[in-house]
Design an enzyme around this catalytic site. Sequence first.
Site, PDB file in Angstrom:
ATOM      1  N   CYS A 100       0.868  -1.167   0.000  1.00 36.01           N
ATOM      2  CA  CYS A 100       0.000   0.000   0.000  1.00 36.01           C
ATOM      3  C   CYS A 100       0.902   1.213   0.000  1.00 36.01           C
ATOM      4  O   CYS A 100       2.100   1.107   0.231  1.00 36.01           O
ATOM      5  CB  CYS A 100      -0.927   0.015   1.203  1.00 36.01           C
ATOM      6  SG  CYS A 100      -2.337   1.132   0.921  1.00 36.01           S
ATOM      7  N   CYS A 102       0.013   4.156   1.767  1.00 37.79           N
ATOM      8  CA  CYS A 102      -0.315   5.137   2.815  1.00 37.79           C
ATOM      9  C   CYS A 102       0.813   5.352   3.823  1.00 37.79           C
ATOM     10  O   CYS A 102       0.941   6.430   4.396  1.00 37.79           O
ATOM     11  CB  CYS A 102      -1.619   4.782   3.522  1.00 37.79           C
ATOM     12  SG  CYS A 102      -1.705   3.117   4.163  1.00 37.79           S
ATOM     13  N   CYS A 110      -3.924   6.142   0.667  1.00 38.66           N
ATOM     14  CA  CYS A 110      -3.439   4.887   0.102  1.00 38.66           C
ATOM     15  C   CYS A 110      -3.064   5.021  -1.367  1.00 38.66           C
ATOM     16  O   CYS A 110      -2.709   4.047  -2.012  1.00 38.66           O
ATOM     17  CB  CYS A 110      -4.483   3.795   0.275  1.00 38.66           C
ATOM     18  SG  CYS A 110      -4.881   3.507   2.009  1.00 38.66           S
ATOM     19  N   LYS A 179     -12.277  -4.828   2.593  1.00 41.36           N
ATOM     20  CA  LYS A 179     -11.709  -4.021   3.667  1.00 41.36           C
ATOM     21  C   LYS A 179     -12.681  -2.887   3.938  1.00 41.36           C
ATOM     22  O   LYS A 179     -12.908  -2.024   3.089  1.00 41.36           O
ATOM     23  CB  LYS A 179     -10.355  -3.461   3.236  1.00 41.36           C
ATOM     24  CG  LYS A 179      -9.651  -2.669   4.326  1.00 41.36           C
ATOM     25  CD  LYS A 179      -8.297  -2.182   3.825  1.00 41.36           C
ATOM     26  CE  LYS A 179      -7.523  -1.466   4.901  1.00 41.36           C
ATOM     27  NZ  LYS A 179      -6.233  -0.966   4.378  1.00 41.36           N
ATOM     28  N   ARG A 189      -2.942   2.982  13.085  1.00 41.41           N
ATOM     29  CA  ARG A 189      -2.397   4.188  12.447  1.00 41.41           C
ATOM     30  C   ARG A 189      -1.297   4.803  13.290  1.00 41.41           C
ATOM     31  O   ARG A 189      -0.397   5.447  12.756  1.00 41.41           O
ATOM     32  CB  ARG A 189      -3.523   5.176  12.147  1.00 41.41           C
ATOM     33  CG  ARG A 189      -4.350   4.605  11.010  1.00 41.41           C
ATOM     34  CD  ARG A 189      -5.525   5.439  10.588  1.00 41.41           C
ATOM     35  NE  ARG A 189      -6.314   4.651   9.650  1.00 41.41           N
ATOM     36  CZ  ARG A 189      -7.560   4.899   9.336  1.00 41.41           C
ATOM     37  NH1 ARG A 189      -8.172   5.933   9.889  1.00 41.41           N
ATOM     38  NH2 ARG A 189      -8.190   4.139   8.489  1.00 41.41           N
ATOM     39  N   ARG A 201     -10.781   7.692   4.454  1.00 39.36           N
ATOM     40  CA  ARG A 201     -10.568   6.687   3.417  1.00 39.36           C
ATOM     41  C   ARG A 201     -11.886   6.096   2.916  1.00 39.36           C
ATOM     42  O   ARG A 201     -11.897   5.063   2.277  1.00 39.36           O
ATOM     43  CB  ARG A 201      -9.662   5.585   3.958  1.00 39.36           C
ATOM     44  CG  ARG A 201      -8.267   6.099   4.300  1.00 39.36           C
ATOM     45  CD  ARG A 201      -7.310   4.964   4.561  1.00 39.36           C
ATOM     46  NE  ARG A 201      -5.963   5.480   4.762  1.00 39.36           N
ATOM     47  CZ  ARG A 201      -5.234   5.297   5.863  1.00 39.36           C
ATOM     48  NH1 ARG A 201      -5.709   4.591   6.859  1.00 39.36           N
ATOM     49  NH2 ARG A 201      -4.023   5.805   5.972  1.00 39.36           N
ATOM     50  N   GLU A 217     -16.744  -7.377  -4.733  1.00 38.98           N
ATOM     51  CA  GLU A 217     -15.317  -7.013  -4.701  1.00 38.98           C
ATOM     52  C   GLU A 217     -14.446  -8.271  -4.680  1.00 38.98           C
ATOM     53  O   GLU A 217     -13.438  -8.358  -5.375  1.00 38.98           O
ATOM     54  CB  GLU A 217     -14.995  -6.173  -3.444  1.00 38.98           C
ATOM     55  CG  GLU A 217     -15.601  -4.779  -3.452  1.00 38.98           C
ATOM     56  CD  GLU A 217     -14.785  -3.805  -4.300  1.00 38.98           C
ATOM     57  OE1 GLU A 217     -13.677  -4.185  -4.760  1.00 38.98           O
ATOM     58  OE2 GLU A 217     -15.256  -2.671  -4.510  1.00 38.98           O
ATOM     59  N   LYS A 232     -11.457  -7.819   6.427  1.00 37.49           N
ATOM     60  CA  LYS A 232     -10.897  -6.982   7.486  1.00 37.49           C
ATOM     61  C   LYS A 232     -11.863  -5.870   7.828  1.00 37.49           C
ATOM     62  O   LYS A 232     -12.357  -5.238   6.889  1.00 37.49           O
ATOM     63  CB  LYS A 232      -9.568  -6.403   6.970  1.00 37.49           C
ATOM     64  CG  LYS A 232      -8.825  -5.506   7.927  1.00 37.49           C
ATOM     65  CD  LYS A 232      -7.537  -4.994   7.273  1.00 37.49           C
ATOM     66  CE  LYS A 232      -6.772  -4.139   8.267  1.00 37.49           C
ATOM     67  NZ  LYS A 232      -5.527  -3.605   7.743  1.00 37.49           N
ATOM     68  N   SER A 258      -6.199  -3.902  14.993  1.00 44.29           N
ATOM     69  CA  SER A 258      -5.643  -3.255  16.186  1.00 44.29           C
ATOM     70  C   SER A 258      -6.702  -2.829  17.205  1.00 44.29           C
ATOM     71  O   SER A 258      -6.517  -3.003  18.407  1.00 44.29           O
ATOM     72  CB  SER A 258      -4.824  -2.042  15.755  1.00 44.29           C
ATOM     73  OG  SER A 258      -5.640  -1.128  15.033  1.00 44.29           O
ATOM     74  N   TYR A 297      -2.330 -10.008  16.442  1.00 45.02           N
ATOM     75  CA  TYR A 297      -1.220  -9.563  17.297  1.00 45.02           C
ATOM     76  C   TYR A 297      -0.957 -10.553  18.427  1.00 45.02           C
ATOM     77  O   TYR A 297      -0.008 -10.383  19.174  1.00 45.02           O
ATOM     78  CB  TYR A 297      -1.508  -8.149  17.818  1.00 45.02           C
ATOM     79  CG  TYR A 297      -1.692  -7.185  16.661  1.00 45.02           C
ATOM     80  CD1 TYR A 297      -0.592  -6.758  15.918  1.00 45.02           C
ATOM     81  CD2 TYR A 297      -2.962  -6.782  16.241  1.00 45.02           C
ATOM     82  CE1 TYR A 297      -0.741  -5.933  14.819  1.00 45.02           C
ATOM     83  CE2 TYR A 297      -3.129  -5.956  15.142  1.00 45.02           C
ATOM     84  CZ  TYR A 297      -2.013  -5.533  14.435  1.00 45.02           C
ATOM     85  OH  TYR A 297      -2.173  -4.721  13.333  1.00 45.02           O
TER      86      TYR A 297
HETATM   87 ZN    ZN Z   1      -3.224   2.086   2.842  1.00 45.67          ZN
END
Ligand code: ZN
Length: 308
Positions: A100, A102, A110, A179, A189, A201, A217, A232, A258, A297
């Site tokens: 990506c 971003c 992005c 996403k 972030r 976004r 998609e 996601k 996250s 994580y």
């Molecule tokens: Zn991105």
Amino acid sequence: MRETKLSAHDFVLPLFISEKIKQRRAITSMPGVFQLSVSEAAEEARHAFELGLQAVLLFGIPSEKDEQASGAFADNGIIQQATRAIKEQCPDVVVMTDVCLCEYTSHGHCGVTKRDGEHFHVLNDETVELLAKTAVSHAAAGADLVAPSDMMDGRVGAIRRALDEHGHEDTGIMSYSAKFASVFYGPFREAAESPPQFGDRRSYQMDSANGDEALREAALDVDEGADILMVKPALPYLDILWRVRERFGKPTAVYHVSGEFAMVKAGVEKGCFEERAAVLEIMTSLKRAGADLIVTYWAKELAQWTQE
Ligand SMILES: [Zn+2]
């Protein structure tokens, strides 16, 4: 009689690698998660592999950002360095790389953007070209799978063609097919130092209300050559995960993000529940809903918990 069993091979460990640091730096909103230097990332990947994990997913934080995201596709970019270092220390661990722009753009979007007055546009085709270039440079550094996370139109096909043209036919694509624009990305972030400097976004991520659109998609990504489809975030989108897995029968990944991580940590801290039991229940539900791979994580802890 248990239908769903977790194993270390279900989990993928995300790693944040920063060109700006020599030693690990804690991410305050994500207890126990760190930004790592290149050499620390190589050690961490080897450690993860020794614990029984198969794969890591790399995110890069470059020392410099610009409008064209040139750090994303530089030969000596942070992901390219980290991929080579990991493969040198531990050739058998599967390296997946986030593709990506971003983290590399000064504005944090992005893609390549054009502003007119109050409005801004993300330029789809210009962005896709840079994403393909980025994917090729990751593959050249040794990445086994590239993971485009941008949600631009046509990027999976463009990446597939570019990889093949450059002799990387064996490099796979794990596509972020569904996403959703989500509040649960907040702590990431901070981790990836990639908040958008203006706008949001929502023009390229999906509306959380749209399940059928997610399937459309994903269908495009399948047609364009994606090897693994990803949904996601995770828990709020179990229905999407299930539908994608059932509809396409492709290896399907889910990203437990996250904010979902931080939420459980906060609950544990408040004494609402016990961490291990909560995490195992969540991961079991994701696998039951169709996940072949879970990016989390807690991957290292899970490698141990599922072996005990
Ligand atoms: Zn991105």
